[in-house]
Design an enzyme around this catalytic site. Structure first.
Site, PDB file in Angstrom:
ATOM      1  N   TYR A 110       0.851  -1.205   0.000  1.00 57.72           N
ATOM      2  CA  TYR A 110       0.000   0.000   0.000  1.00 57.72           C
ATOM      3  C   TYR A 110       0.881   1.248   0.000  1.00 57.72           C
ATOM      4  O   TYR A 110       0.678   2.184  -0.783  1.00 57.72           O
ATOM      5  CB  TYR A 110      -0.905  -0.027   1.232  1.00 57.72           C
ATOM      6  CG  TYR A 110      -2.016   0.973   1.194  1.00 57.72           C
ATOM      7  CD1 TYR A 110      -3.273   0.630   0.700  1.00 57.72           C
ATOM      8  CD2 TYR A 110      -1.826   2.280   1.637  1.00 57.72           C
ATOM      9  CE1 TYR A 110      -4.300   1.551   0.662  1.00 57.72           C
ATOM     10  CE2 TYR A 110      -2.842   3.194   1.602  1.00 57.72           C
ATOM     11  CZ  TYR A 110      -4.080   2.830   1.110  1.00 57.72           C
ATOM     12  OH  TYR A 110      -5.083   3.759   1.075  1.00 57.72           O
ATOM     13  N   HIS A 126      -9.010   1.721   5.190  1.00 58.76           N
ATOM     14  CA  HIS A 126      -8.952   0.434   4.471  1.00 58.76           C
ATOM     15  C   HIS A 126      -8.331  -0.611   5.389  1.00 58.76           C
ATOM     16  O   HIS A 126      -7.317  -0.351   6.065  1.00 58.76           O
ATOM     17  CB  HIS A 126      -8.052   0.511   3.234  1.00 58.76           C
ATOM     18  CG  HIS A 126      -8.565   1.393   2.141  1.00 58.76           C
ATOM     19  ND1 HIS A 126      -9.681   1.099   1.389  1.00 58.76           N
ATOM     20  CD2 HIS A 126      -8.094   2.565   1.662  1.00 58.76           C
ATOM     21  CE1 HIS A 126      -9.871   2.053   0.493  1.00 58.76           C
ATOM     22  NE2 HIS A 126      -8.923   2.957   0.637  1.00 58.76           N
TER      23      HIS A 126
END
Ligand code: FEO
Length: 405
Positions: A196, A229
């Site tokens: 990420y 998230h």
């Protein structure tokens, strides 16, 4: 799914997207979640929404805790559609809610919705609102990772709601790091954090360092980090803070990744003796073929390794298209503290290796030169050169890495 209480009267009311595999071009083999949070207090407050397709899910989750029409405040930490595109549906239920958002956020929201009748409150770092027993402090985080971005700290809960930062693309039935079961191990969770960071936050290392320093200076007591998230950091919030600081400093493994593509297997054939030379210098080596690997995975592997060799055949005097695409993508991410080199086969005049070095220099990356070109197909003599090229590059990586230890 249903709402999950993460702190007294503070609930996760988001949605799990088990099916998404392409998140605006970023592959998400594990799916993702769109997290938002509801504070059930005197003034019921919703922090962030979810992707529009999941509007009814978040509304149902809110309903499991409170009557949605009783929401008084809505905080929008980030306007990207995966977090804000349900706002229109929520506002149908609570048209008089107060929205708290940054100035840049309002500009963006105005482009997505008719906000003319909405009560928009522009907030800055240090501004607070009281919901009853909780006080919320806003922290602007411009360019982490959009201009509008901010975080919300819930003081009495010691909870940092961090929007995209510290998140991961993982769909799971677990909400917390300490009951996380959908991945095989903690290292898989860490890998998702690195992936990420590499794909979303790599350009912003200096900003991340200064923002974490600002949080430390404010003396915020944080015992939970809840991103928008993936998994919520309940057991080890300090662990993900440390990971971010390390990555912002350019931390990498003392390894090498070979990222290449090939037309008629000649450049591919070069990777074998090159990787053997690297390994014989005692350095771990991973080999990534671009057309067999999603871009976001190749970016992650580049970011994890201190050294990278890029292999490309020459096509029309230029880089092979998949390699050019990778390097263009990488340039946008502004990598730092990595050492690079290039190799490839050519038939006529060459050009790919030269182009690769031009790209490395435009990114201000350290280089090992010259690169290695092979005419058409590598023969035994060329394979020996490839082996020595790999060994030499590995030696340079070891030397270069010392400054980061
Ligand atoms: Fe998850 Fe920047 O949106």
């Amino acid at each position: 799914m249903k709402a999950v209480e993460i702190k007294p009267d503070i609930y996760w009311t988001g949605a799990v997207d088990w099916a998404v595999r392409d998140f605006h071009g970023y592959v998400t083999p594990r799916g993702t979640t769109y997290n938002n949070y509801l504070i059930k207090d005197d003034k019921i407050t919703l922090i962030d929404t979810v992707k529009h397709d999941f509007s009814s899910i978040t509304i149902d989750n809110i309903k499991s805790v409170v009557d949605p029409s009783k929401i008084v405040n809505i905080v929008i930490n980030h306007i990207e559609p995966d977090h804000a595109s349900s706002l229109g549906e929520i506002m149908k239920l609570v048209p008089d809610a107060d929205i708290y958002i940054t100035g840049k956020g309002k500009i963006g929201l105005d482009r997505h919705f008719d906000t003319s009748k909405w009560k928009m409150n522009i907030v800055k770092s240090g501004d607070t609102i009281n919901t009853g027993k909780y006080n919320l402090l806003f922290l602007e985080t411009p360019m982490l990772h959009w201009p509008d971005s901010m975080m919300t700290y819930v003081k009495e809960a010691k909870l940092l709601i961090s929007q995209d930062a510290f998140g991961q693309h993982i769909a799971s039935s677990s909400r917390f790091d300490d009951d996380f079961t959908s991945c095989a191990s903690a290292s898989e969770l860490e890998d998702a954090v690195v992936e990420y960071y590499a794909n979303i936050l790599m350009p912003f290392g200096a900003l991340i360092k200064s923002k974490i320093a600002e949080i430390e200076k404010l003396g915020l007591d944080i015992d939970m980090i809840a991103p928008d998230h993936g998994i919520i950091w309940r057991r080890e919030p300090q662990k993900v803070l440390k990971m971010y600081l390390d990555m912002a400093e350019g931390k990498a493994d003392p390894n090498i990744v070979i990222i290449y593509d090939t037309m008629w297997h000649s450049t591919g054939k070069m990777t074998l003796p090159i990787s053997q030379g690297i390994q014989d210098e005692g350095i771990d080596c991973k080999v990534i073929k671009l057309r067999a690997t999603p871009m976001s995975i190749a970016i992650k592997e580049f970011w994890k390794s201190r050294g990278a060799l890029i292999g490309s055949p020459t096509l029309n005097n230029l880089l092979y298209p998949s390699v050019a695409e990778f390097l263009t993508h990488l340039r946008g991410l502004r990598p730092k503290n990595r050492i690079t080199g290039a190799f490839g086969s050519y038939g006529w005049g060459g050009g790919a290796v030269k182009n690769a070095y031009e790209e490395f220099k435009s990114m201000k990356l350290e280089t090992v030169e010259p690169g290695l070109q092979v005419h058409y197909k590598p023969d035994l003599n060329d394979e020996t050169k490839c082996y020595e090229f790999g060994r030499n590059f590995a030696k340079k990586v070891k030397e270069y890495h010392q400054q980061f230890e």
